[in-house]
Design a protein around this motif. Structure first.
Motif, PDB file in Angstrom:
ATOM      1  N   ARG A 143      -6.170   5.693   1.460  1.00  0.00           N
ATOM      2  CA  ARG A 143      -7.530   5.818   0.925  1.00  0.00           C
ATOM      3  C   ARG A 143      -7.576   6.270  -0.538  1.00  0.00           C
ATOM      4  NH1 ARG A 143     -12.958   6.311   2.434  1.00  0.00           N
ATOM      5  NH2 ARG A 143     -12.504   5.735   4.584  1.00  0.00           N
ATOM      6  N   ALA A 170      -5.247  -7.456   5.737  1.00  0.00           N
ATOM      7  CA  ALA A 170      -5.618  -6.454   6.725  1.00  0.00           C
ATOM      8  C   ALA A 170      -5.301  -6.994   8.105  1.00  0.00           C
ATOM      9  CB  ALA A 170      -7.106  -6.118   6.625  1.00  0.00           C
ATOM     10  N   TRP A 212       0.833  -1.197   0.000  1.00  0.00           N
ATOM     11  CA  TRP A 212       0.000   0.000   0.000  1.00  0.00           C
ATOM     12  C   TRP A 212       0.870   1.250   0.000  1.00  0.00           C
ATOM     13  CZ3 TRP A 212      -4.767  -0.358  -1.305  1.00  0.00           C
ATOM     14  CH2 TRP A 212      -5.603  -1.384  -0.861  1.00  0.00           C
ATOM     15  N   VAL A 251      -6.726   3.447  -3.230  1.00  0.00           N
ATOM     16  CA  VAL A 251      -7.523   2.231  -3.414  1.00  0.00           C
ATOM     17  C   VAL A 251      -8.153   2.141  -4.809  1.00  0.00           C
ATOM     18  CG1 VAL A 251      -9.587   1.009  -2.626  1.00  0.00           C
ATOM     19  CG2 VAL A 251      -7.930   1.844  -0.963  1.00  0.00           C
ATOM     20  N   VAL A 279      -9.123  -1.713   6.576  1.00  0.00           N
ATOM     21  CA  VAL A 279      -9.221  -1.357   5.170  1.00  0.00           C
ATOM     22  C   VAL A 279     -10.504  -1.877   4.533  1.00  0.00           C
ATOM     23  CG1 VAL A 279      -8.026  -3.407   4.268  1.00  0.00           C
ATOM     24  CG2 VAL A 279      -7.832  -1.213   3.055  1.00  0.00           C
TER      25      VAL A 279
END
Length: 417
Positions: A65, A84, A60, A68, A93
């Motif tokens: 956010r 997660a 990530w 995504v 998430v």
């Protein structure tokens, strides 16, 4: 050249994983990870997977956010598994993914909160969970009540020290603290219990993967803050522009905050109405509009001290400063009523079902409220408070300035509140 697939994938698996890594996963979770063509997660989580999980590993980026939609679109048409921590749908998430993907296959793992409650012997339904992951430590202040138990989700190894400092600053230095690290893993550790007052002297920095357990104890003489509107006036820094506690409690009762709702607080003064609106529920939001920059900064300090650092402060004069604000569920006007067009602007901004409450102590503004009451209905009341004061050797009543209040619900019938 073949164009890249567009749009999100038809299905995404979200796998909860704990500090125990691969060995702690149930077989359905292992199967989903083995089958995945793309594995998305944090570097630490990806490092827990064995080589038999052969999918492309994607870490990530930060911030997460906004990344995504881009990552899902980049891997559309492929089998995606997202890692997660613990339960993906508990401050994880999974919430972000659920906003983007229709078919979400969630395979949870016990959360750190569940592990912590089990280790401590605390019934989970009696515990309040506060997350400080990506959020200011000041929001913890709203949860401090004598005798309550808190589990604080830490951002990193420094969080326990920040929690202890906040407890001391807010009059909760005697609170008992423990830090639980790497829950469920081989390196699980729980610190010895100590008070927030003694924390800096007895504790060292620990593991960044931790949760802080707090048994709240208020220090003798510390100001008591209740769970309902009408906090003591002493809780606020102010220059006299403060809706006093009895009127404040009646005003919040008329505004009737509900979870998730947004308040416009116009003429913020010391911010007390917006602050106590937000304290009624963690999901309540507020925007306060104050034209004086000195008072606006004072509102910021009050909001942080009382546990609602998310209060949005707009420095400017209404109604001009209201332009572009999100649609409110309720509006409070505590100052500036005589500004041309203010009441009409507020009324127009409210959706059906919204509430408007306005307070004043002047005859000029009272006349405006009487006219608004005639046009829109609602309740027009006068609130009077008197305090007992010494009169020589005896006691008498000293009357505060009466407050005229107009409270109305916006409906499709203008003659009814």
């Amino acid at each position: 050249m073949t164009p890249a697939p567009q749009g999100p994938p038809s299905a995404v698996s979200v796998i909860g994983i704990g500090a125990d890594g691969w060995r702690g996963l149930a077989e359905p979770s292992r199967t989903a990870l083995r089958r995945a063509e793309v594995l998305i997660g944090g570097p630490r989580q990806l490092g827990l997977l064995p080589s038999e999980c052969a999918g492309e590993r994607v870490a990530w980026p930060s911030p997460l956010r906004p990344a995504v939609p881009r990552l899902l679109a980049a891997h559309a048409g492929r089998r995606i598994a997202v890692l997660a921590g613990g339960d993906p749908m508990f401050y994880g998430v999974g919430r972000v993914l659920a906003e983007q993907v229709d078919a979400l296959n969630v395979l949870p793992h016990p959360s750190s909160v569940s592990y912590a409650a089990a280790r401590l012997g605390w019934p989970l339904e009696d515990v309040e969970v506060v997350t400080l992951m990506g959020r200011p430590t000041a929001r913890l202040a709203a949860a401090l009540h004598d005798g309550r138990r808190l589990l604080v989700l830490s951002a990193d190894a420094t969080t326990p020290h920040e929690v202890a400092a906040l407890l001391r600053d807010r009059g909760f230095g005697p609170s008992r603290m423990r830090v639980l690290e790497q829950l469920g893993g081989d390196r699980e550790r729980t610190t010895d219990e100590t008070t927030a007052d003694d924390w800096a002297r007895t504790q060292r920095s620990g593991d960044p993967l931790n949760i802080v357990a707090v048994a709240c104890r208020r220090a003798p003489g510390a100001l008591r803050l209740g769970a309902v509107p009408g906090l003591p006036d002493e809780a606020y820094e102010h220059d006299g522009q403060l809706t006093k506690k009895h009127i404040r409690a009646a005003t919040l009762g008329a505004l009737a905050p509900a979870p998730g709702e947004l308040l416009w607080d116009i003429g913020g003064g010391s911010g007390s109405i917006a602050v106590e609106w937000m304290r009624t529920h963690p999901s309540c939001r507020a925007v306060t509009v104050e034209r004086d920059p000195v008072r606006a900064e004072r509102i910021r300090r009050n909001a942080e001290r009382l546990g609602v650092p998310g209060l949005r402060i707009v420095t400017g004069a209404a109604p001009a400063a209201l332009t572009g604000l999100p649609t409110p569920d309720a509006v409070f006007v505590g100052g500036g009523l005589t500004a041309p067009g203010l009441l009409d602007t507020c009324w127009a901004a409210l959706p059906l079902g919204g509430r408007l409450v306005a307070n004043t102590v002047t005859l000029e503004s009272e006349a405006l409220l009487a006219d608004a009451h005639r046009r829109h209905g609602g309740d027009l009341v006068r609130l009077a408070v008197a305090h007992a004061v010494p009169v020589g050797r005896f006691t008498g009543w000293r009357q505060a300035m009466p407050v005229t209040q107009w409270a109305v619900h916006k409906t499709d019938n203008p003659t009814r509140s």
